[in-house]
Design an enzyme around this catalytic site. Structure first.
Site, mmCIF file in Angstrom:
data_model
loop_
_atom_site.group_PDB
_atom_site.id
_atom_site.type_symbol
_atom_site.label_atom_id
_atom_site.label_comp_id
_atom_site.label_asym_id
_atom_site.label_seq_id
_atom_site.Cartn_x
_atom_site.Cartn_y
_atom_site.Cartn_z
ATOM 1 N N ARG A 1 0.853 -1.188 0.068
ATOM 2 C CA ARG A 1 -0.052 -0.039 -0.050
ATOM 3 C C ARG A 1 0.818 1.139 0.249
ATOM 4 O O ARG A 1 0.701 2.043 0.418
ATOM 5 C CB ARG A 1 -0.933 0.027 1.145
ATOM 6 C CG ARG A 1 -1.954 -1.017 1.077
ATOM 7 C CD ARG A 1 -3.096 -0.964 0.194
ATOM 8 N NE ARG A 1 -4.185 -1.934 0.478
ATOM 9 C CZ ARG A 1 -4.070 -3.161 -0.130
ATOM 10 N NH1 ARG A 1 -2.943 -3.658 -0.503
ATOM 11 N NH2 ARG A 1 -5.128 -3.928 0.231
ATOM 12 N N SER B 1 -10.157 -1.033 3.513
ATOM 13 C CA SER B 1 -9.720 -0.962 4.764
ATOM 14 C C SER B 1 -9.330 0.083 5.364
ATOM 15 O O SER B 1 -8.604 1.002 4.670
ATOM 16 C CB SER B 1 -8.263 -1.900 4.572
ATOM 17 O OG SER B 1 -8.984 -2.966 4.103
ATOM 18 N N GLU C 1 -4.738 3.794 6.158
ATOM 19 C CA GLU C 1 -4.421 3.699 4.906
ATOM 20 C C GLU C 1 -4.967 4.942 4.243
ATOM 21 O O GLU C 1 -3.991 5.291 3.128
ATOM 22 C CB GLU C 1 -5.255 2.471 4.384
ATOM 23 C CG GLU C 1 -4.552 1.675 3.217
ATOM 24 C CD GLU C 1 -5.205 0.755 2.387
ATOM 25 O OE1 GLU C 1 -5.826 1.312 1.529
ATOM 26 O OE2 GLU C 1 -5.570 -0.253 3.104
HETATM 27 N N1 EPU Z 1 -10.774 -10.820 10.750
HETATM 28 C C1 EPU Z 1 -11.297 -10.656 12.023
HETATM 29 N N2 EPU Z 1 -12.207 -9.947 12.119
HETATM 30 C C2 EPU Z 1 -12.580 -8.830 11.290
HETATM 31 C C3 EPU Z 1 -11.784 -8.803 10.362
HETATM 32 C C4 EPU Z 1 -10.986 -9.772 9.726
HETATM 33 O O1 EPU Z 1 -11.087 -11.796 12.670
HETATM 34 O O2 EPU Z 1 -13.236 -8.105 11.768
HETATM 35 C C5 EPU Z 1 -9.746 -11.580 10.322
HETATM 36 C C6 EPU Z 1 -10.240 -12.808 9.334
HETATM 37 O O3 EPU Z 1 -11.179 -13.916 9.721
HETATM 38 C C7 EPU Z 1 -9.239 -13.111 8.360
HETATM 39 C C8 EPU Z 1 -8.226 -11.981 8.509
HETATM 40 O O4 EPU Z 1 -8.662 -11.200 9.763
HETATM 41 O O5 EPU Z 1 -8.700 -14.205 9.190
HETATM 42 C C9 EPU Z 1 -7.970 -11.230 7.404
HETATM 43 O O6 EPU Z 1 -9.208 -10.644 6.731
HETATM 44 P P1 EPU Z 1 -9.507 -10.438 5.298
HETATM 45 O O7 EPU Z 1 -9.321 -11.646 4.680
HETATM 46 O O8 EPU Z 1 -10.922 -9.770 5.085
HETATM 47 O O9 EPU Z 1 -8.321 -9.423 4.747
HETATM 48 P P2 EPU Z 1 -7.753 -8.139 5.416
HETATM 49 O O10 EPU Z 1 -6.314 -8.462 5.755
HETATM 50 O O11 EPU Z 1 -8.740 -7.555 6.497
HETATM 51 C C10 EPU Z 1 -6.661 -7.327 3.085
HETATM 52 C C11 EPU Z 1 -6.685 -5.866 2.403
HETATM 53 C C12 EPU Z 1 -8.071 -5.747 1.697
HETATM 54 C C13 EPU Z 1 -8.104 -6.727 0.501
HETATM 55 C C14 EPU Z 1 -8.210 -8.193 1.431
HETATM 56 C C15 EPU Z 1 -8.113 -9.337 0.622
HETATM 57 C C16 EPU Z 1 -5.241 -4.362 3.766
HETATM 58 C C17 EPU Z 1 -5.056 -3.207 4.715
HETATM 59 N N3 EPU Z 1 -6.496 -4.971 3.329
HETATM 60 O O12 EPU Z 1 -7.715 -7.110 3.936
HETATM 61 O O13 EPU Z 1 -7.858 -4.437 0.949
HETATM 62 O O14 EPU Z 1 -9.198 -6.715 -0.134
HETATM 63 O O15 EPU Z 1 -6.945 -8.228 2.338
HETATM 64 O O16 EPU Z 1 -6.815 -9.703 -0.259
HETATM 65 O O17 EPU Z 1 -4.259 -5.035 3.431
HETATM 66 C C18 EPU Z 1 -8.603 -2.202 0.953
HETATM 67 O O18 EPU Z 1 -7.106 -1.969 0.984
HETATM 68 O O19 EPU Z 1 -8.962 -1.200 1.043
HETATM 69 C C19 EPU Z 1 -8.873 -3.425 0.948
HETATM 70 C C20 EPU Z 1 -10.099 -3.798 1.045
#
Ligand code: EPU
Length: 350
Positions: free
Chosen positions: A164, A246, A346
């Site tokens: 990012r 995010s 972000e």
């Molecule tokens: N989780 C929780 N509780 C929550 C949210 C998440 O326990 O309320 C846990 C989930 O269970 C999962 C883990 O956290 O095991 C990761 O969650 P998720 O797969 O939704 O991905 P993320 O790391 O939260 C990142 C990117 C997203 C992208 C997704 C998929 C960042 C900051 N965000 O989210 O990007 O779509 O991976 O690759 O890196 C964005 O940048 O705006 C964005 C949406």
């Protein structure tokens, strides 16, 4: 070139925050920037480049001259043995661009489907999702230096992509340092789509889709459809519930720090990185602090993904940038107090 005054910005930011641009000019072509810089009245004025407004928090009326990038155009520029090279105008909507490439039989961007915003914003924060980052599909971009008026082209190394992150997010600290924040207006981006196409389907949500459907050899269109379905189930549509995706980056810690946290919270979601560090799921950290579904003023934490802050007031009584930042600070404080980790926002705060 027409400079508009007192322009409402609510339709131009995905949180739906109410604010005005004191002055705004639409950039439909690189020549519009040349015209602007040839004009004594505007040449040295502070400027703010606005794309889709999907990664910003506006905290008041915007005083710098807003340059609203509306440069269009999609084309296949080169067909090489190992890649297709596709070019898009910075003002094209990102998702429409992904769809267009698939319609043309030029796959490779499907994991990045449904990301809000425009093509010009994609390299700024090196958008990424479901195992693919923009830098994995990037060839080069054209931009204009708003201080000198010079056009230039950057390759991937010159963009200094990180998680990012890119050269466009950094201000040059000294005359010999390279940083282009607030200085460059991206006009066109070229993508390198590898041939032959290979599915990127290692992300856990995609593996689940394969198991559910029994389709273990998905084509680009299958992946596109799955990504759209996964995102729709997990992330709010900003047209219905304002948000900026995010709100924080996933933080990285040392293996020792991670072991420390695991000792206290064995369920923490963490991923070992190639460089030996460990990435933590910020959504999990925020969730663990009890924020999911909470509301402060008109700012809320989305009930299905704690990493997403939302506008609970809709268009009529919208959240303010101040409310969003107050909630963000409260979240940062509680995550720091419990885990000793500082979450980094972000979006760009304007
Ligand atoms: N989780 C929780 N509780 C929550 C949210 C998440 O326990 O309320 C846990 C989930 O269970 C999962 C883990 O956290 O095991 C990761 O969650 P998720 O797969 O939704 O991905 P993320 O790391 O939260 C990142 C990117 C997203 C992208 C997704 C998929 C960042 C900051 N965000 O989210 O990007 O779509 O991976 O690759 O890196 C964005 O940048 O705006 C964005 C949406």
């Amino acid at each position: 070139m027409i400079v508009e005054h007192n322009v409402p910005l609510q339709p131009h930011n995905s949180f739906g925050i109410v604010a005005r641009a004191q002055h705004l000019v639409r950039i439909a072509d690189a020549s519009d920037v040349a015209d602007l810089l040839a004009d004594e009245a505007w040449r040295n004025a502070p400027k703010f480049v606005l794309g889709g407004g999907s990664n910003i928090v506006i905290t008041g009326d915007v005083k710098p001259l807003v340059l609203k990038v509306e440069i269009k155009g999609l084309r296949l520029v080169d067909e090489q043995p190992r890649a297709w090279i596709v070019e898009a105008g910075a003002g094209e909507l990102w998702h429409d661009t992904v769809r267009w490439t698939l319609d043309q039989g030029l796959p490779g961007l499907e994991n990045l489907a449904l990301i809000p915003g425009t093509v010009g914003g994609a390299p700024v924060q090196n958008i990424g999702a479901y195992g693919v980052e923009l830098q994995d599909r990037f060839e080069s971009l054209d931009a204009i230096d708003l201080e000198t008026g010079r056009s230039f082209t950057l390759d991937a190394a010159q963009c200094a992509f990180g998680y990012r992150d890119s050269v466009f997010k950094h201000v040059a600290p000294g005359p010999n340092d390279f940083g282009l924040a607030g200085r460059a207006l991206i006009t066109r981006v070229r993508f390198r789509l590898p041939r032959p196409w290979k599915a990127v389907a290692g992300y856990v949500d995609l593996e689940r889709k394969m198991a559910e459907t029994g389709n273990f050899t998905p084509n680009p269109r299958d992946i596109f459809d799955w990504i759209c379905a996964i995102r729709k189930a997990k992330l709010p549509d900003w047209r219905v519930l304002g948000n900026a995706g995010s709100f924080f980056k996933n933080p990285t810690v040392t293996p020792e720090q991670c072991a420390d946290i695991i000792a206290r919270d064995p369920k923490i979601v963490h991923y070992p990185m190639a460089d030996g560090s460990v990435k933590l799921a910020a959504g999990w950290l925020i969730d663990a602090c009890g924020w999911k579904g909470k509301t402060v003023g008109n700012a809320g934490v989305y009930e299905r993904q704690a990493l997403v802050l939302v506008n609970r007031g809709g268009q009529k009584n919208p959240v303010t940038g101040g409310e969003v930042m107050t909630l963000a600070k409260a979240i940062q404080t509680s995550v720091y107090e419990r885990f000793g980790i500082r979450l980094e926002p972000e979006p760009v705060v304007v």
